[in-house]
Design a protein around this motif. Sequence first.
Motif, PDB file in Angstrom:
ATOM      1  N   HIS A 107       0.750  -1.247   0.000  1.00 13.07           N
ATOM      2  CA  HIS A 107       0.000   0.000   0.000  1.00 13.07           C
ATOM      3  C   HIS A 107       0.785   1.304   0.000  1.00 13.07           C
ATOM      4  N   LEU A 110       1.813   3.722  -2.882  1.00 10.88           N
ATOM      5  CA  LEU A 110       0.881   4.659  -3.509  1.00 10.88           C
ATOM      6  C   LEU A 110       0.350   5.603  -2.452  1.00 10.88           C
ATOM      7  N   ILE A 115      -3.196   6.295   3.387  1.00 11.00           N
ATOM      8  CA  ILE A 115      -4.442   6.696   4.038  1.00 11.00           C
ATOM      9  C   ILE A 115      -5.229   5.449   4.426  1.00 11.00           C
ATOM     10  N   PHE A 119      -6.209   4.128   8.323  1.00 10.51           N
ATOM     11  CA  PHE A 119      -7.536   3.887   8.883  1.00 10.51           C
ATOM     12  C   PHE A 119      -7.685   2.457   9.393  1.00 10.51           C
ATOM     13  N   SER A 258     -13.098   6.958  12.122  1.00  6.99           N
ATOM     14  CA  SER A 258     -14.101   6.125  11.478  1.00  6.99           C
ATOM     15  C   SER A 258     -15.042   5.629  12.561  1.00  6.99           C
ATOM     16  N   SER A 260     -15.549   2.260  13.149  1.00  6.46           N
ATOM     17  CA  SER A 260     -15.363   0.814  13.201  1.00  6.46           C
ATOM     18  C   SER A 260     -15.687   0.208  14.554  1.00  6.46           C
TER      19      SER A 260
ATOM     20  N   PRO B 136      -4.058  -2.221  -3.656  1.00  2.00           N
ATOM     21  CA  PRO B 136      -3.766  -0.791  -3.570  1.00  2.00           C
ATOM     22  C   PRO B 136      -3.906  -0.041  -4.898  1.00  2.00           C
ATOM     23  N   PHE B 139      -7.501   0.569  -5.449  1.00  2.00           N
ATOM     24  CA  PHE B 139      -7.919   1.636  -4.534  1.00  2.00           C
ATOM     25  C   PHE B 139      -7.548   2.990  -5.118  1.00  2.00           C
ATOM     26  N   GLU B 140      -6.351   3.062  -5.629  1.00  2.00           N
ATOM     27  CA  GLU B 140      -5.880   4.299  -6.239  1.00  2.00           C
ATOM     28  C   GLU B 140      -6.756   4.692  -7.440  1.00  2.00           C
ATOM     29  N   VAL B 143     -10.094   5.979  -6.177  1.00  2.00           N
ATOM     30  CA  VAL B 143      -9.955   7.339  -5.658  1.00  2.00           C
ATOM     31  C   VAL B 143      -9.898   8.325  -6.818  1.00  2.00           C
ATOM     32  N   TYR B 169     -22.192  12.071   5.355  1.00  2.00           N
ATOM     33  CA  TYR B 169     -21.859  13.006   6.434  1.00  2.00           C
ATOM     34  C   TYR B 169     -20.445  13.554   6.243  1.00  2.00           C
ATOM     35  N   LEU B 174     -16.351  17.629   4.312  1.00  2.60           N
ATOM     36  CA  LEU B 174     -15.153  17.828   3.495  1.00  2.60           C
ATOM     37  C   LEU B 174     -15.444  18.626   2.230  1.00  2.60           C
ATOM     38  N   ALA B 264     -14.152   1.296   8.042  1.00  6.34           N
ATOM     39  CA  ALA B 264     -12.771   1.743   7.911  1.00  6.34           C
ATOM     40  C   ALA B 264     -12.460   1.980   6.437  1.00  6.34           C
ATOM     41  N   PHE B 265     -12.917   1.074   5.601  1.00 13.15           N
ATOM     42  CA  PHE B 265     -12.703   1.216   4.163  1.00 13.15           C
ATOM     43  C   PHE B 265     -13.384   2.485   3.645  1.00 13.15           C
ATOM     44  N   MET B 267     -14.245   5.152   5.206  1.00  9.43           N
ATOM     45  CA  MET B 267     -13.605   6.372   5.687  1.00  9.43           C
ATOM     46  C   MET B 267     -12.302   6.628   4.944  1.00  9.43           C
ATOM     47  N   ALA B 268     -11.548   5.584   4.716  1.00 11.47           N
ATOM     48  CA  ALA B 268     -10.287   5.734   3.986  1.00 11.47           C
ATOM     49  C   ALA B 268     -10.566   6.271   2.587  1.00 11.47           C
ATOM     50  N   VAL B 271     -11.740  10.028   2.733  1.00  8.12           N
ATOM     51  CA  VAL B 271     -10.663  10.979   3.012  1.00  8.12           C
ATOM     52  C   VAL B 271      -9.676  11.047   1.849  1.00  8.12           C
ATOM     53  N   ALA B 272      -9.395   9.885   1.255  1.00 10.31           N
ATOM     54  CA  ALA B 272      -8.476   9.866   0.116  1.00 10.31           C
ATOM     55  C   ALA B 272      -9.038  10.692  -1.044  1.00 10.31           C
ATOM     56  N   GLU B 275      -8.808  14.363  -0.194  1.00 13.50           N
ATOM     57  CA  GLU B 275      -7.412  14.807  -0.248  1.00 13.50           C
ATOM     58  C   GLU B 275      -6.979  14.994  -1.701  1.00 13.50           C
ATOM     59  N   LYS B 276      -7.362  14.053  -2.539  1.00 11.07           N
ATOM     60  CA  LYS B 276      -6.982  14.136  -3.948  1.00 11.07           C
ATOM     61  C   LYS B 276      -7.672  15.315  -4.631  1.00 11.07           C
ATOM     62  N   ARG B 279      -5.790  18.392  -3.981  1.00 11.87           N
ATOM     63  CA  ARG B 279      -4.572  18.478  -4.789  1.00 11.87           C
ATOM     64  C   ARG B 279      -4.902  18.858  -6.230  1.00 11.87           C
TER      65      ARG B 279
END
Lengths: 284, 284
Positions: A107, A110, A115, A119, A258, A260, B136, B139-140, B143, B169, B174, B264-265, B267-268, B271-272, B275-276, B279
């Motif tokens: 992970h 990247l 992130i 989490f 989170s 969880s 990963p 995931f990228e 995102v 929420y 965000l 958890a997933f 939330m990750a 946030v990712a 964040e992106k 950027r």
Amino acid sequence: MAMPETTTEVPQDFEALKAAILERKAELPKRLRQVAAYSLDNPDEIAFGTAASIATSAEVQPSTLVRFAQHFGFEGFSSLQQIFRARLRERTPGYEDRLKALSANDHSKLESGSIFNGFVAAAHRSLDNIASSVDPEAFERAVDILAKADTVYLIAKRRSYPISSYMAYAFGKLKVKYQLVGTAAGIDEDMLAMATKNDAAFAVSFSPYASESAAQARLLAERKVPVVSLTDSAFSPLAESSKVWFELVEADHAGFRSLSASMAFAMALTVAIAEKRQRLAEEK
Amino acid sequence: MAMPETTTEVPQDFEALKAAILERKAELPKRLRQVAAYSLDNPDEIAFGTAASIATSAEVQPSTLVRFAQHFGFEGFSSLQQIFRARLRERTPGYEDRLKALSANDHSKLESGSIFNGFVAAAHRSLDNIASSVDPEAFERAVDILAKADTVYLIAKRRSYPISSYMAYAFGKLKVKYQLVGTAAGIDEDMLAMATKNDAAFAVSFSPYASESAAQARLLAERKVPVVSLTDSAFSPLAESSKVWFELVEADHAGFRSLSASMAFAMALTVAIAEKRQRLAEEK
DNA sequence: GAATGAATGGAATGAAAATTCCATATTGAC
DNA sequence: GTCAATATGGAATTTTCATTCCATTCATTC
């Protein structure tokens, strides 16, 4: 003036420091070796003590401690001490290590991956936290109150809402009568007006607290409806209205939390209630 | 000069102090209550920080900390700090020790306790599972798709609904534009009709699959709206409509599954994405 | 609405602690 | 055994920090 070593970098965490100390132990002069041994044998003392107190305890001079720190690239004793303090601050060294192992092959390469890892680690920590902080007897009492209720009123707003909506789903499947409070505006009060002391409520609210949730819980408490609550601080306005309350702090990653652990708690509570209800029904 | 209270004795350990703080929190003036809340929420900070650093962090004056300590019978801030340090000394930091501590606080003695332990354990397993099963790179890509979207459509029903409602929420906080699909019946179709290929959707569905969710995802896919999905099986009807999909199996306890890992997933991912987005916005 | 007492903010103070410096001791090489 | 280099002890210095004090604000009572 001698420049500090630039070839070997300064250890940034306790493990690195420990490794560095062990590696260079043999080549250290007498007093510094004495400090090396002491620091690894009594890391807590280093974390909490003052240079003077540690010096006395390790039978060296305070200046020797400073020299020891500088020997390993630190600016002075204080910055070395930070490493020992950080070690105690880390609640779960286990998971950090596990993550390091994880990031070796995947992970963290990247950007978003870190992130994700963060989490997952935070969730693990949260779970460890509730495992030790939730008092089993309080849990038992909460189950008892909610299992004996005719209808369970679920109170939650905003960040807590997913928890109650999940419990609502599960209650539906498990044939537990419930009312979900906090969806459409306006009808909440009518719903709550129907609650009697034969019912019970479960309220969830995390900082920053939704004032309506607290108000609704208080309203019910005044009307002798037993309230059980889940919150993240003993200062939550919910606590005072509740017969039983749980303090559950979710660990955060970069400031974001989170749900969880809260979800695990909610599910445990839900299933325990349903299970107890069934037993109560059979006894009759 | 006012004499220190002799009626109530000075707390000697953390538990006693905590109890004293909770007991007297109501009668404390504003700033002292602020310190009270901070001290119980951030005990580690109190243990290691300096009066100045803690004061800054808790948004009070250093003198307030001294007053707080004196209010509870301590001579000054330093002696109160000792209590917080002692607490860390006693705590066993290692992972193995923590497990021992858990069984000492044994939940399993009580009937409901085993349910609680079971769900915590299941959540841990789920988290270990996603850490290794989520790719990963996928995931990228997910995102990337969702960060570039104008509006993110969140599709979920029933058991998955808490996940999307939590993401909603968080997106709100965000400042990410989103539409939550799946609340009131009927208006969903109108909402989805507005989606274009500049938007994107995130769909969640676990077995047994809600047929509407799959249908809605398919509808969007046909109209070139990119879909990312989270499901618990490669055979999920969502998979075929999705550009990227994740398979995430929650571990169960006695047949019941919580949503810990999914949260958890989620939330990750959330946030990712945020964040992106930031950027991307800066680059323009 | 004024008066009184408590609470608070912020600068001044003094104590305590880390660090530096230098004299002395120890070690090792020749 | 002498010299040089390094290590050490301990006092002096500087920095950091907790505490105190006082002026101002805030809340409460009459």
